[in-house]
Write an enzyme that holds these catalytic residues in place. Structure first.
Site, PDB file in Angstrom:
ATOM      1  N   SER A 119      37.290  35.455  34.318  1.00 58.84           N
ATOM      2  CA  SER A 119      36.992  34.278  35.128  1.00 58.84           C
ATOM      3  C   SER A 119      36.290  33.210  34.313  1.00 58.84           C
ATOM      4  O   SER A 119      36.279  32.043  34.691  1.00 58.84           O
ATOM      5  CB  SER A 119      36.075  34.646  36.289  1.00 58.84           C
ATOM      6  OG  SER A 119      36.610  35.687  37.039  1.00 58.84           O
ATOM      7  N   HIS A 140      44.420  33.432  33.892  1.00 56.07           N
ATOM      8  CA  HIS A 140      43.436  33.534  34.976  1.00 56.07           C
ATOM      9  C   HIS A 140      44.099  33.325  36.342  1.00 56.07           C
ATOM     10  O   HIS A 140      44.415  32.203  36.727  1.00 56.07           O
ATOM     11  CB  HIS A 140      42.321  32.489  34.741  1.00 56.07           C
ATOM     12  CG  HIS A 140      41.240  32.521  35.753  1.00 56.07           C
ATOM     13  ND1 HIS A 140      40.532  31.409  36.148  1.00 56.07           N
ATOM     14  CD2 HIS A 140      40.721  33.552  36.476  1.00 56.07           C
ATOM     15  CE1 HIS A 140      39.643  31.745  37.046  1.00 56.07           C
ATOM     16  NE2 HIS A 140      39.738  33.036  37.273  1.00 56.07           N
ATOM     17  N   GLU A 152      45.583  29.688  35.779  1.00 52.82           N
ATOM     18  CA  GLU A 152      45.056  28.889  34.661  1.00 52.82           C
ATOM     19  C   GLU A 152      45.446  29.613  33.376  1.00 52.82           C
ATOM     20  O   GLU A 152      45.109  30.789  33.216  1.00 52.82           O
ATOM     21  CB  GLU A 152      43.517  28.841  34.715  1.00 52.82           C
ATOM     22  CG  GLU A 152      42.912  27.704  35.480  1.00 52.82           C
ATOM     23  CD  GLU A 152      41.379  27.666  35.319  1.00 52.82           C
ATOM     24  OE1 GLU A 152      40.855  26.594  35.039  1.00 52.82           O
ATOM     25  OE2 GLU A 152      40.714  28.709  35.495  1.00 52.82           O
ATOM     26  N   ASN A 190      36.329  27.795  37.658  1.00 53.05           N
ATOM     27  CA  ASN A 190      34.989  28.300  37.961  1.00 53.05           C
ATOM     28  C   ASN A 190      33.873  27.365  37.537  1.00 53.05           C
ATOM     29  O   ASN A 190      32.755  27.461  38.044  1.00 53.05           O
ATOM     30  CB  ASN A 190      34.808  29.687  37.371  1.00 53.05           C
ATOM     31  CG  ASN A 190      35.479  30.709  38.263  1.00 53.05           C
ATOM     32  OD1 ASN A 190      35.301  30.681  39.477  1.00 53.05           O
ATOM     33  ND2 ASN A 190      36.293  31.568  37.696  1.00 53.05           N
TER      34      ASN A 190
HETATM   35  N1  LIG Z   1      37.424  38.728  42.094  1.00 57.90           N
HETATM   36  C1  LIG Z   1      37.955  37.550  41.884  1.00 57.90           C
HETATM   37  O1  LIG Z   1      38.074  36.724  42.801  1.00 57.90           O
HETATM   38  C2  LIG Z   1      38.467  37.202  40.524  1.00 57.90           C
HETATM   39  C3  LIG Z   1      39.286  36.079  40.370  1.00 57.90           C
HETATM   40  C4  LIG Z   1      39.799  35.785  39.101  1.00 57.90           C
HETATM   41  C5  LIG Z   1      39.479  36.591  38.024  1.00 57.90           C
HETATM   42  N2  LIG Z   1      38.662  37.666  38.203  1.00 57.90           N
HETATM   43  C6  LIG Z   1      38.364  38.504  37.038  1.00 57.90           C
HETATM   44  O2  LIG Z   1      39.201  39.640  37.072  1.00 57.90           O
HETATM   45  C7  LIG Z   1      38.520  40.757  36.477  1.00 57.90           C
HETATM   46  C8  LIG Z   1      38.507  41.912  37.474  1.00 57.90           C
HETATM   47  O3  LIG Z   1      37.832  41.507  38.647  1.00 57.90           O
HETATM   48  P1  LIG Z   1      38.009  42.313  40.014  1.00 57.90           P
HETATM   49  O4  LIG Z   1      37.446  41.439  41.071  1.00 57.90           O
HETATM   50  O5  LIG Z   1      39.411  42.838  40.148  1.00 57.90           O
HETATM   51  O6  LIG Z   1      37.025  43.554  39.757  1.00 57.90           O
HETATM   52  P2  LIG Z   1      37.001  44.996  40.468  1.00 57.90           P
HETATM   53  O7  LIG Z   1      35.609  45.481  40.344  1.00 57.90           O
HETATM   54  O8  LIG Z   1      37.656  44.934  41.812  1.00 57.90           O
HETATM   55  O9  LIG Z   1      37.998  45.884  39.552  1.00 57.90           O
HETATM   56  C9  LIG Z   1      37.726  46.214  38.213  1.00 57.90           C
HETATM   57  C10 LIG Z   1      38.501  47.495  37.889  1.00 57.90           C
HETATM   58  O10 LIG Z   1      38.438  47.707  36.477  1.00 57.90           O
HETATM   59  C11 LIG Z   1      38.263  49.087  36.253  1.00 57.90           C
HETATM   60  N3  LIG Z   1      37.678  49.237  34.917  1.00 57.90           N
HETATM   61  C12 LIG Z   1      36.412  49.050  34.502  1.00 57.90           C
HETATM   62  N4  LIG Z   1      36.295  49.273  33.184  1.00 57.90           N
HETATM   63  C13 LIG Z   1      37.529  49.620  32.743  1.00 57.90           C
HETATM   64  C14 LIG Z   1      38.070  49.984  31.483  1.00 57.90           C
HETATM   65  N5  LIG Z   1      37.300  50.052  30.399  1.00 57.90           N
HETATM   66  N6  LIG Z   1      39.389  50.290  31.394  1.00 57.90           N
HETATM   67  C15 LIG Z   1      40.179  50.247  32.485  1.00 57.90           C
HETATM   68  N7  LIG Z   1      39.723  49.897  33.724  1.00 57.90           N
HETATM   69  C16 LIG Z   1      38.419  49.586  33.839  1.00 57.90           C
HETATM   70  C17 LIG Z   1      37.355  49.557  37.383  1.00 57.90           C
HETATM   71  O11 LIG Z   1      37.443  50.959  37.567  1.00 57.90           O
HETATM   72  C18 LIG Z   1      37.926  48.749  38.560  1.00 57.90           C
HETATM   73  O12 LIG Z   1      38.973  49.453  39.198  1.00 57.90           O
HETATM   74  C19 LIG Z   1      37.147  40.239  36.052  1.00 57.90           C
HETATM   75  O13 LIG Z   1      37.191  39.836  34.709  1.00 57.90           O
HETATM   76  C20 LIG Z   1      36.955  39.051  36.982  1.00 57.90           C
HETATM   77  O14 LIG Z   1      36.067  38.081  36.474  1.00 57.90           O
HETATM   78  C21 LIG Z   1      38.166  37.996  39.420  1.00 57.90           C
END
Ligand SMILES: NC(=O)c1ccc[n+]([C@@H]2O[C@H](COP(=O)([O-])OP(=O)(O)OC[C@H]3O[C@@H](n4cnc5c(N)ncnc54)[C@H](O)[C@@H]3O)[C@@H](O)[C@H]2O)c1
Length: 283
Positions: A119, A140, A152, A190
């Site tokens: 993000s 993104h 993005e 963001n």
């Molecule tokens: N939540 C949002 O709205 C959003 C929007 C855009 C981007 N993002 C980005 O996307 C990414 C994920 O966010 P999310 O909301 O899906 O998080 P989340 O917590 O829902 O999911 C993260 C997942 O990654 C897994 N994980 C952790 N470490 C790991 C590793 N070393 N190898 C493999 N899997 C691993 C966890 O077990 C979990 O299932 C982040 O970088 C976040 O900033 C999030």
């Protein structure tokens, strides 16, 4: 550069959505997580989303099964050894992302693109742990991935034009709209959105209004489909805090300081919808 085989890392709310849209567009997808239960949870959400599409007449049961058939389970990064692109969507934490990219660099084929759904973290810094910074790029997606059109596409300092073009082409195949952005903290989405959410949390913290009132003002007054506090819950409060810290550190400007209330909630484990409680409660 043709992309056929995809690995998505992290089966959480973003990774699951990314795997779903890639499989719907005909790509073979390996969905990787460190925890088997997270993979199973992610697959259950994908299955539910696709079943809803069948109920609404947007796809047939056969099409749903074909999409699910293109998603395979991965609990080992070694599975990246034959893919054309990896899209990393693990937690928003620089140390974790660097460790994943360093390992992938030694596993994925030389031509493979290493993309991150971060993000806000600098693409250039993530790319620097690999020996192929020209193949590293930001991709993104917005939440919820199956619904939101924007991706993005963030160029790191060394990202090649060929890699940029391949990722833009793939994004269009997913029926999404790519927008080109350069690598600065928070990119565009963001950098604009998070300070607004953080300010909404300050407004609550200072007792200016109740959470419901703050969200109502922004929904009715600004025509936002969702209030900023509810949106923060949907994004995940840990992710929101991490992004604010990245902006704060990246620009060195106090206007990006995270609200203490946000920090308190995260320390309490109130991470929003995914943990059942954030500003609101979810059952
Ligand atoms: N939540 C949002 O709205 C959003 C929007 C855009 C981007 N993002 C980005 O996307 C990414 C994920 O966010 P999310 O909301 O899906 O998080 P989340 O917590 O829902 O999911 C993260 C997942 O990654 C897994 N994980 C952790 N470490 C790991 C590793 N070393 N190898 C493999 N899997 C691993 C966890 O077990 C979990 O299932 C982040 O970088 C976040 O900033 C999030």
């Amino acid at each position: 550069m043709e992309i056929k085989k995809v690995m998505v890392i992290g089966a959480g709310q973003m990774g699951g959505g990314i795997a779903q849209v890639c499989a719907q567009a005909g790509f073979d997808v390996k969905l990787n997580d460190i925890k088997e239960e997270s993979f199973e949870k992610g697959l259950a959400v994908i299955t539910k989303n696709l079943s809803r599409n069948v109920e609404k007449g947007r796809m047939t049961e056969d099409e749903k099964n074909a999409v699910l058939g293109r998603i395979t389970k991965s609990l080992d990064l070694q599975d990246a050894s034959d893919v054309d692109i990896v899209i990393e969507a693990a937690v928003e934490n620089m140390d974790i992302k660097k460790s994943i990219f360093k390992q992938l660099d030694g596993i994925a084929p030389a031509h493979a693109i290493l993309a991150t759904n971060t993000s806000s973290l600098p693409i250039t810094e993530i790319a620097a742990v690999t020996k192929r910074p020209e193949n590293v790029i930001g991709m993104h997606y917005m939440n919820p991935v199956p619904v939101m059109k924007l991706v993005e596409i963030i160029r790191g300092l060394a990202t090649s034009n060929e890699v940029y073009q391949a990722v833009e082409d793939m994004t269009r195949k997913l029926s999404k709209t790519p927008v080109e952005v350069n690598d600065f903290p928070g990119f565009v989405a963001n950098r604009v959105l998070m300070p607004m959410i953080n300010e909404a949390i300050y407004t609550l913290y200072e007792g200016v209004a109740s959470k419901e009132a703050i969200d109502e003002v922004m929904k009715l007054g600004m025509n936002h489909p969702m209030g900023p506090l509810q949106l923060a819950d949907f994004i995940g409060l840990d992710t929101c805090l991490y992004i604010m810290e990245t902006l704060h550190e990246g620009f060195g400007d106090s206007k990006y300081r995270p609200c203490p209330l946000l920090r308190k909630y995260v320390n309490a484990g109130w991470l929003g919808k995914k943990s059942g409680r954030g500003f609101y409660e979810y059952s």
